[in-house]
Design a protein around this motif. Structure first.
Motif, short mmCIF file in Angstrom:
data_model
loop_
_atom_site.label_atom_id
_atom_site.label_comp_id
_atom_site.label_asym_id
_atom_site.label_seq_id
_atom_site.Cartn_x
_atom_site.Cartn_y
_atom_site.Cartn_z
N UNK A 25 0.87 -1.18 0.00
CA UNK A 25 0.00 0.00 0.00
C UNK A 25 0.90 1.23 0.00
N UNK A 26 0.73 2.08 -1.00
CA UNK A 26 1.59 3.25 -1.08
C UNK A 26 0.90 4.38 -1.84
N UNK A 27 1.43 5.57 -1.63
CA UNK A 27 0.99 6.75 -2.38
C UNK A 27 2.23 7.51 -2.86
N UNK A 28 2.06 8.21 -3.96
CA UNK A 28 3.08 9.15 -4.44
C UNK A 28 2.39 10.50 -4.55
N UNK A 33 7.29 12.69 -3.81
CA UNK A 33 7.65 11.94 -2.60
C UNK A 33 6.62 10.83 -2.43
N UNK A 34 7.02 9.79 -1.75
CA UNK A 34 6.12 8.67 -1.56
C UNK A 34 6.03 8.25 -0.11
N UNK A 35 5.03 7.43 0.17
CA UNK A 35 4.84 6.93 1.52
C UNK A 35 4.24 5.54 1.41
N UNK A 36 4.79 4.62 2.18
CA UNK A 36 4.28 3.26 2.22
C UNK A 36 3.52 3.00 3.51
N UNK A 37 2.61 2.06 3.47
CA UNK A 37 1.76 1.75 4.62
C UNK A 37 1.69 0.25 4.83
#
Length: 74
Positions: A25-28, A33-37
């Protein structure tokens, strides 16, 4: 599933990736920049806190994606 959303502030689209089979699960963001969950629920909570529909060229697209993500079968 991958969703691309065209931000008003960037030529590079924002990305939401939700793969329950691989627990990925991730967003850019618009600034790339990105973030993982660890879970889909964490990702949804982060999106609700940090992204607003009016930040995108098609505001209804974010709403539609969020409804899809909240579906327990995904």
């Amino acid at each position: 599933m991958e969703y691309l959303l065209k931000s008003k502030s960037s030529a590079i689209p924002c990305l939401i990736e939700a793969d329950s089979d691989l627990n990925r699960y991730m967003v850019r963001n618009a600034d790339t920049s990105g973030k993982g969950f660890n879970t889909k629920e964490e990702m949804i909570a982060w999106i609700e806190e940090h992204w607003k529909a009016e930040d995108f060229e098609q505001p209804d697209q974010l709403k539609s994606v969020m409804h899809q993500l909240e579906d327990p079968s995904i």
